[in-house]
Motif scaffolding. Sequence first.
Motif, PDB file in Angstrom:
ATOM      1  N   ILE A  63       0.833  -1.202   0.000  1.00 14.27           N
ATOM      2  CA  ILE A  63       0.000   0.000   0.000  1.00 14.27           C
ATOM      3  C   ILE A  63       0.868   1.251   0.000  1.00 14.27           C
ATOM      4  O   ILE A  63       0.558   2.247  -0.667  1.00 14.27           O
ATOM      5  N   TYR A  64       2.002   1.177   0.725  1.00  9.40           N
ATOM      6  CA  TYR A  64       2.873   2.347   0.868  1.00  9.40           C
ATOM      7  C   TYR A  64       4.010   2.381  -0.152  1.00  9.40           C
ATOM      8  O   TYR A  64       4.783   3.346  -0.170  1.00  9.40           O
ATOM      9  N   THR A  65       4.127   1.372  -0.977  1.00  5.32           N
ATOM     10  CA  THR A  65       5.267   1.320  -1.899  1.00  5.32           C
ATOM     11  C   THR A  65       4.853   1.149  -3.367  1.00  5.32           C
ATOM     12  O   THR A  65       5.270   1.919  -4.216  1.00  5.32           O
ATOM     13  N   ALA A  66       4.035   0.149  -3.651  1.00  6.88           N
ATOM     14  CA  ALA A  66       3.624  -0.092  -5.044  1.00  6.88           C
ATOM     15  C   ALA A  66       2.441   0.768  -5.453  1.00  6.88           C
ATOM     16  O   ALA A  66       2.166   0.912  -6.646  1.00  6.88           O
ATOM     17  N   GLY A  67       1.732   1.328  -4.487  1.00  7.11           N
ATOM     18  CA  GLY A  67       0.628   2.216  -4.811  1.00  7.11           C
ATOM     19  C   GLY A  67      -0.721   1.522  -4.765  1.00  7.11           C
ATOM     20  O   GLY A  67      -0.834   0.314  -4.623  1.00  7.11           O
ATOM     21  N   GLN A  68      -1.764   2.348  -4.940  1.00 10.00           N
ATOM     22  CA  GLN A  68      -3.134   1.867  -4.831  1.00 10.00           C
ATOM     23  C   GLN A  68      -3.933   2.097  -6.107  1.00 10.00           C
ATOM     24  O   GLN A  68      -5.161   2.155  -6.077  1.00 10.00           O
ATOM     25  N   SER A  69      -3.248   2.229  -7.222  1.00  9.49           N
ATOM     26  CA  SER A  69      -3.933   2.400  -8.502  1.00  9.49           C
ATOM     27  C   SER A  69      -3.314   1.465  -9.523  1.00  9.49           C
ATOM     28  O   SER A  69      -2.153   1.059  -9.397  1.00  9.49           O
ATOM     29  N   ALA A  70      -4.108   1.129 -10.537  1.00 11.99           N
ATOM     30  CA  ALA A  70      -3.662   0.213 -11.585  1.00 11.99           C
ATOM     31  C   ALA A  70      -3.901   0.877 -12.944  1.00 11.99           C
ATOM     32  O   ALA A  70      -4.979   0.735 -13.526  1.00 11.99           O
ATOM     33  N   PRO A  71      -2.916   1.630 -13.463  1.00 12.33           N
ATOM     34  CA  PRO A  71      -3.089   2.287 -14.757  1.00 12.33           C
ATOM     35  C   PRO A  71      -3.326   1.270 -15.870  1.00 12.33           C
ATOM     36  O   PRO A  71      -2.893   0.115 -15.790  1.00 12.33           O
ATOM     37  N   ALA A  72      -4.030   1.704 -16.905  1.00 10.01           N
ATOM     38  CA  ALA A  72      -4.273   0.827 -18.055  1.00 10.01           C
ATOM     39  C   ALA A  72      -2.944   0.457 -18.708  1.00 10.01           C
ATOM     40  O   ALA A  72      -2.040   1.286 -18.837  1.00 10.01           O
ATOM     41  N   LEU A  73      -2.823  -0.783 -19.121  1.00  8.48           N
ATOM     42  CA  LEU A  73      -1.574  -1.288 -19.685  1.00  8.48           C
ATOM     43  C   LEU A  73      -1.717  -1.505 -21.182  1.00  8.48           C
ATOM     44  O   LEU A  73      -2.751  -1.953 -21.674  1.00  8.48           O
ATOM     45  N   ASP A  74      -0.662  -1.175 -21.880  1.00  2.94           N
ATOM     46  CA  ASP A  74      -0.582  -1.402 -23.326  1.00  2.94           C
ATOM     47  C   ASP A  74       0.375  -2.573 -23.553  1.00  2.94           C
ATOM     48  O   ASP A  74       1.589  -2.418 -23.445  1.00  2.94           O
ATOM     49  N   PHE A  75      -0.188  -3.738 -23.872  1.00  9.04           N
ATOM     50  CA  PHE A  75       0.634  -4.937 -23.976  1.00  9.04           C
ATOM     51  C   PHE A  75       1.430  -5.000 -25.277  1.00  9.04           C
ATOM     52  O   PHE A  75       2.111  -5.993 -25.541  1.00  9.04           O
ATOM     53  N   THR A  76       1.352  -3.953 -26.080  1.00  9.56           N
ATOM     54  CA  THR A  76       2.230  -3.840 -27.249  1.00  9.56           C
ATOM     55  C   THR A  76       3.423  -2.943 -26.963  1.00  9.56           C
ATOM     56  O   THR A  76       4.321  -2.818 -27.796  1.00  9.56           O
ATOM     57  N   ASN A  77       3.436  -2.324 -25.778  1.00 10.80           N
ATOM     58  CA  ASN A  77       4.520  -1.424 -25.374  1.00 10.80           C
ATOM     59  C   ASN A  77       5.448  -2.174 -24.428  1.00 10.80           C
ATOM     60  O   ASN A  77       5.061  -2.516 -23.305  1.00 10.80           O
ATOM     61  N   TRP A  78       6.687  -2.432 -24.842  1.00 14.19           N
ATOM     62  CA  TRP A  78       7.629  -3.195 -24.040  1.00 14.19           C
ATOM     63  C   TRP A  78       8.793  -2.345 -23.556  1.00 14.19           C
ATOM     64  O   TRP A  78       9.876  -2.841 -23.298  1.00 14.19           O
ATOM     65  N   ASN A  79       8.533  -1.053 -23.418  1.00 16.48           N
ATOM     66  CA  ASN A  79       9.533  -0.150 -22.866  1.00 16.48           C
ATOM     67  C   ASN A  79       9.471  -0.209 -21.340  1.00 16.48           C
ATOM     68  O   ASN A  79       8.462   0.198 -20.747  1.00 16.48           O
ATOM     69  N   PRO A  80      10.502  -0.721 -20.663  1.00 11.35           N
ATOM     70  CA  PRO A  80      10.428  -0.875 -19.202  1.00 11.35           C
ATOM     71  C   PRO A  80      10.353   0.441 -18.445  1.00 11.35           C
ATOM     72  O   PRO A  80      10.069   0.431 -17.241  1.00 11.35           O
ATOM     73  N   LEU A  81      10.598   1.561 -19.118  1.00 16.50           N
ATOM     74  CA  LEU A  81      10.530   2.861 -18.454  1.00 16.50           C
ATOM     75  C   LEU A  81       9.181   3.548 -18.653  1.00 16.50           C
ATOM     76  O   LEU A  81       8.937   4.606 -18.075  1.00 16.50           O
ATOM     77  N   SER A  82       8.309   2.966 -19.461  1.00 14.52           N
ATOM     78  CA  SER A  82       7.010   3.563 -19.753  1.00 14.52           C
ATOM     79  C   SER A  82       6.002   3.185 -18.668  1.00 14.52           C
ATOM     80  O   SER A  82       5.976   2.046 -18.191  1.00 14.52           O
ATOM     81  N   VAL A  83       5.140   4.144 -18.305  1.00 18.35           N
ATOM     82  CA  VAL A  83       4.143   3.885 -17.265  1.00 18.35           C
ATOM     83  C   VAL A  83       2.988   3.040 -17.789  1.00 18.35           C
ATOM     84  O   VAL A  83       2.191   2.527 -16.988  1.00 18.35           O
TER      85      VAL A  83
END
Length: 294
Positions: free
Chosen positions: A209-229
């Motif tokens: 809760i205090y580290t990974a966060g409490q939200s789940a942004p939409a994911l683009d499974f065609t985007n494999w950039n490890p720095l992209s949110v």
Amino acid sequence: MKAKRWDKIATGVLYAIAAFLVLILAFLLLYILIRGLPYISWEFLTQPAKAYQVGGGIGIQLFNSFYLLLITMLISFPISLGSGIYLSEYAKKNWLTDVIRTSVEILSSLPSVVVGLFGFLIFVVQFQYGFSIISGALALTFFNLPLLTRNIEESLNAIHHTQREAGLALGLSRWETVLHVILPAATPGILSGVIISSGRIFGEAAALIYTAGQSAPALDFTNWNPLSVSSPIGLFRQAETLAVHIWKINSEGTMPDGDAVSAGASAVLILAVLLFNFSARAVGKKLYKKITSA
């Protein structure tokens, strides 16, 4: 006759206590599964969650849980393996090893909330990683290290000393003996510990809760950039896990069908943890038979 009678009474009491504990556990598991299984479907497991709407799923949260577990084990297992080998095979009995073992014991007794707050202050704030997968994985590494280190050390200590002597007698160095003789023999126990600790990590909520966060942004499974949110493999994006999602549903009340989603997510979480534990037993027995030809 009196001693035998008291022995039977004591044995009966112990059996009754064990049966009572098993019944409590069975009741809890059955209650959660009976409430949640009717809501589990393919759509529920793959669709994203929906706030203020009916019909949301747990797809992203489920993916985040497995991905965070993978990153945590990639970080913690090599450290735990090295620590376990050192404590079992190389550490001498002195004040330094006593301090190390005491530190491991203290760390293993820390509440997960304390580990989460530590991760928040160090990784989220000080290192400025923000609420992200990498912050959660590093916090869970501190949470997982004591259990995994002790498991590896005990698995290595369980190997009879004659196997070490046999390796040395064949001309192997100490490290070669550990690498080629001791570790393969201890693999079933080590692997069982890894799987069990994975189940513990998978169901963790307070530290995340205090580290990974409490939200789940939409994911683009065609985007494999490890720095992209928006990338599924992104390390610096927020990642609400399944356990955190259950807590959030019951605390915020933003879902009209929150009870159904919470029940279904809880059932999935229980099934995953049970799968981890049963897999540990099955894999451990299979590897033991293969290695020992028993």
